[in-house]
Design a protein around this motif. Structure first.
Motif, PDB file in Angstrom:
ATOM      1  N   ARG A   1       0.813  -1.217   0.000  1.00 23.72           N
ATOM      2  CA  ARG A   1       0.000   0.000   0.000  1.00 23.72           C
ATOM      3  C   ARG A   1       0.844   1.264   0.000  1.00 23.72           C
ATOM      4  O   ARG A   1       0.603   2.189  -0.764  1.00 23.72           O
ATOM      5  CB  ARG A   1      -0.924   0.014   1.205  1.00 23.72           C
ATOM      6  CG  ARG A   1      -1.678   1.332   1.347  1.00 23.72           C
ATOM      7  CD  ARG A   1      -2.904   1.219   2.170  1.00 23.72           C
ATOM      8  NE  ARG A   1      -3.517   2.474   2.433  1.00 23.72           N
ATOM      9  CZ  ARG A   1      -4.156   3.224   1.553  1.00 23.72           C
ATOM     10  NH1 ARG A   1      -4.244   2.837   0.309  1.00 23.72           N
ATOM     11  NH2 ARG A   1      -4.707   4.373   1.903  1.00 23.72           N
ATOM     12  N   TYR A   2       1.824   1.334   0.870  1.00 26.06           N
ATOM     13  CA  TYR A   2       2.565   2.582   1.064  1.00 26.06           C
ATOM     14  C   TYR A   2       3.887   2.650   0.306  1.00 26.06           C
ATOM     15  O   TYR A   2       4.368   3.732   0.021  1.00 26.06           O
ATOM     16  CB  TYR A   2       2.834   2.812   2.555  1.00 26.06           C
ATOM     17  CG  TYR A   2       1.586   3.107   3.332  1.00 26.06           C
ATOM     18  CD1 TYR A   2       0.823   4.242   3.085  1.00 26.06           C
ATOM     19  CD2 TYR A   2       1.158   2.238   4.331  1.00 26.06           C
ATOM     20  CE1 TYR A   2      -0.323   4.512   3.805  1.00 26.06           C
ATOM     21  CE2 TYR A   2       0.011   2.510   5.062  1.00 26.06           C
ATOM     22  CZ  TYR A   2      -0.723   3.642   4.790  1.00 26.06           C
ATOM     23  OH  TYR A   2      -1.852   3.904   5.513  1.00 26.06           O
TER      24      TYR A   2
ATOM     25  N   VAL B   1       2.390   7.120   7.359  1.00 29.30           N
ATOM     26  CA  VAL B   1       2.785   5.727   7.185  1.00 29.30           C
ATOM     27  C   VAL B   1       3.214   5.117   8.515  1.00 29.30           C
ATOM     28  O   VAL B   1       2.774   4.021   8.882  1.00 29.30           O
ATOM     29  CB  VAL B   1       3.911   5.609   6.134  1.00 29.30           C
ATOM     30  CG1 VAL B   1       4.394   4.180   6.008  1.00 29.30           C
ATOM     31  CG2 VAL B   1       3.439   6.122   4.784  1.00 29.30           C
TER      32      VAL B   1
END
Length: 191
Positions: free
Chosen positions: A31-32, A104
């Motif tokens: 995702r990050y 994050v």
């Protein structure tokens, strides 16, 4: 401290392979795509979570008699060995970090801390701390084991996860916990 550290590191590193928190690490990495804040979030979440679990284990180790502790540890370690053989699945609520405004690091910390609550490795940390009466050695070991299993998953993503023989790794971890249970039963808590 060396024995507690080494056994804690090995037990948790093996138990973590294919665990839901390792799956969460893969989800966060995909995702990050920012490995350093993810690794930092996993490290801090693990230190806090396992620090609390280690403290609980130390307290339980002082609270109960050696005989009761021996039986509790025997049961706990053997139960952990069996539980490790049950495959983990990451449910959608634990993997959903899309609404996070924490960045994050913050999203990783919160998601990982919550996913680790009541997880195999947290329970193992309690049992290991009660067994060894070495808070620093156990927490350092379980945290190191957690990082050994999760950092490669974060850095290498799906390519790494599918190449591990998960069943074999879980089998080795299960045997390790059963051996620890047998040692607790036959040699007593102090060994």
């Amino acid at each position: 401290m060396t024995q507690a550290f080494l056994i804690s590191t090995g037990a948790v590193a093996l138990a973590e392979i294919g665990d839901k928190t390792q799956l969460l690490s893969l989800v966060l990495a995909a995702r990050y795509r920012k490995p350093l804040p993810i690794i930092a979030g996993v490290l801090v979440a693990t230190l806090v979570n396992h620090g609390c679990a280690g403290a609980l284990g130390e307290w339980l180790g002082m609270l109960v008699t050696p005989s009761v502790m021996r039986w509790a540890l025997t049961f706990s370690f053997i139960a952990m060995g069996v539980w490790i053989l049950v495959p983990d699945k990451l449910d959608a609520d634990e993997a959903d970090t899309s609404r996070s405004r924490l960045g994050v690091f913050g999203a990783t910390f919160v998601a990982f801390f919550l996913a680790e609550m009541g997880d195999k490795t947290q329970i193992a940390t309690v049992a290991l701390a009660a067994r060894f009466h070495d808070y620093i050695g156990v927490v350092a070991g379980t945290t190191t084991g957690m990082m050994l299993a999760n950092v490669p998953a974060i850095l290498l993503g799906d390519r790494f996860a599918h190449r591990l023989p998960t069943r074999i790794v879980h089998g080795v971890a299960a045997v390790l916990f059963v051996v620890l249970g047998a040692l607790a039963l036959f040699r007593g808590v102090g060994v």
